[in-house]
Design a protein around this motif. Structure first.
Motif, PDB file in Angstrom:
ATOM      1  N   VAL A  35     -17.316 -10.964  65.702  1.00 24.17           N
ATOM      2  CA  VAL A  35     -16.058 -10.986  66.454  1.00 24.17           C
ATOM      3  C   VAL A  35     -16.267 -11.317  67.922  1.00 24.17           C
ATOM      4  CG1 VAL A  35     -14.871  -9.361  64.935  1.00 24.17           C
ATOM      5  CG2 VAL A  35     -16.123  -8.504  66.934  1.00 24.17           C
ATOM      6  N   GLY A  36     -15.176 -11.709  68.545  1.00 20.97           N
ATOM      7  CA  GLY A  36     -15.201 -11.964  69.975  1.00 20.97           C
ATOM      8  C   GLY A  36     -13.814 -11.815  70.559  1.00 20.97           C
ATOM      9  N   PRO A  37     -13.701 -11.895  71.890  1.00 25.55           N
ATOM     10  CA  PRO A  37     -12.386 -11.829  72.529  1.00 25.55           C
ATOM     11  C   PRO A  37     -11.475 -12.924  71.965  1.00 25.55           C
ATOM     12  CG  PRO A  37     -14.128 -11.653  74.164  1.00 25.55           C
ATOM     13  CD  PRO A  37     -14.783 -12.029  72.865  1.00 25.55           C
TER      14      PRO A  37
ATOM     15  N   ASP B 215      -9.997 -12.694  69.047  1.00 23.30           N
ATOM     16  CA  ASP B 215      -9.864 -12.468  67.604  1.00 23.30           C
ATOM     17  C   ASP B 215      -8.880 -11.339  67.330  1.00 23.30           C
ATOM     18  OD1 ASP B 215     -11.676 -14.417  66.752  1.00 23.30           O
ATOM     19  OD2 ASP B 215     -13.373 -13.029  66.811  1.00 23.30           O
TER      20      ASP B 215
ATOM     21  N   VAL C 202     -11.967  -4.163  73.517  1.00 17.12           N
ATOM     22  CA  VAL C 202     -11.290  -3.996  72.232  1.00 17.12           C
ATOM     23  C   VAL C 202     -10.013  -3.195  72.470  1.00 17.12           C
ATOM     24  CG1 VAL C 202     -11.426  -3.023  69.894  1.00 17.12           C
ATOM     25  CG2 VAL C 202     -13.496  -3.939  70.979  1.00 17.12           C
TER      26      VAL C 202
ATOM     27  N   ARG D  30      -4.797 -10.213  74.148  1.00 12.45           N
ATOM     28  CA  ARG D  30      -5.738 -10.725  73.155  1.00 12.45           C
ATOM     29  C   ARG D  30      -6.638 -11.832  73.683  1.00 12.45           C
ATOM     30  NH1 ARG D  30      -3.207 -14.174  68.350  1.00 12.45           N
ATOM     31  NH2 ARG D  30      -5.410 -14.488  68.026  1.00 12.45           N
TER      32      ARG D  30
ATOM     33  N   LEU E 280     -10.723  -8.195  71.750  1.00 10.50           N
ATOM     34  CA  LEU E 280     -10.550  -8.183  70.304  1.00 10.50           C
ATOM     35  C   LEU E 280      -9.404  -7.236  70.006  1.00 10.50           C
ATOM     36  CD1 LEU E 280     -11.426  -8.373  67.252  1.00 10.50           C
ATOM     37  CD2 LEU E 280     -13.012  -6.503  67.762  1.00 10.50           C
TER      38      LEU E 280
ATOM     39  N   TRP F   6     -11.329 -18.318  61.254  1.00 11.40           N
ATOM     40  CA  TRP F   6     -12.455 -17.488  60.843  1.00 11.40           C
ATOM     41  C   TRP F   6     -13.452 -18.268  59.986  1.00 11.40           C
ATOM     42  CZ3 TRP F   6     -13.858 -12.404  61.848  1.00 11.40           C
ATOM     43  CH2 TRP F   6     -13.021 -11.761  62.764  1.00 11.40           C
TER      44      TRP F   6
END
Length: 152
Positions: free
Chosen positions: A25-27, A29, A78, A101, A105, A145
């Motif tokens: 994951v990353g910023p 998502d 997050v 967002r 995340l 994704w």
């Protein structure tokens, strides 16, 4: 968009799925976690947050609605969001999730409280509980994704 079903036989497997998600994951998502009360949504989120470096158990964001986590507490920003108490999509607008967002995340429990188009690019994980307690997770995987799902 593709779909895949996974069986989770225990709490440890739900936590492990969350940890596997943390690796990809990353910023920007969004992971949408859907399912009835007690299905394991928060367990997956806790596994992810622990793998991102959170010490201790993450609280459920049911009361706060949005529980933020920032470095150095976790590897990346997050927002753990619980929309269970949201009754009108306009209430969600006030949370500022669209803007947030881009830098964080978003882990969103009860995403179905908003319009399906709201989370069009989210990894959508739906949990169902079988009579024997096994959780059946159905993943709707958007093109955003691609290459990150299925988790290995």
């Amino acid at each position: 968009m593709t779909a895949e079903t996974i069986l989770l036989h225990s709490l440890d497997e739900a936590l492990a799925l969350g940890a596997a998600l943390a690796a990809v994951v990353g910023p920007g998502d969004v992971i949408a976690l859907s399912g009835p009360l007690g299905a394991g949504k928060t367990s997956i989120a806790r596994g992810l947050l622990a793998a991102l470096g959170l010490a201790g158990e993450a609280p459920s964001p049911s009361f706060a609605i949005v529980q933020p986590y920032d470095p150095p507490e976790v590897r990346l920003p997050v927002l753990h969001v619980d929309l269970y108490r949201i009754e009108d999509p306009e209430e969600a607008e006030e949370l500022g999730l669209d803007d947030a967002r881009y830098d964080a995340l978003l882990l969103v429990e009860w995403p179905e409280r908003l319009d399906d188009d709201y989370w069009h690019d989210a990894l959508w994980l739906t949990l169902d509980v079988a009579a024997d307690g096994t959780r059946r997770l159905t993943a709707r995987v958007p093109s955003a994704w691609g290459g990150r799902w299925p988790l290995t």
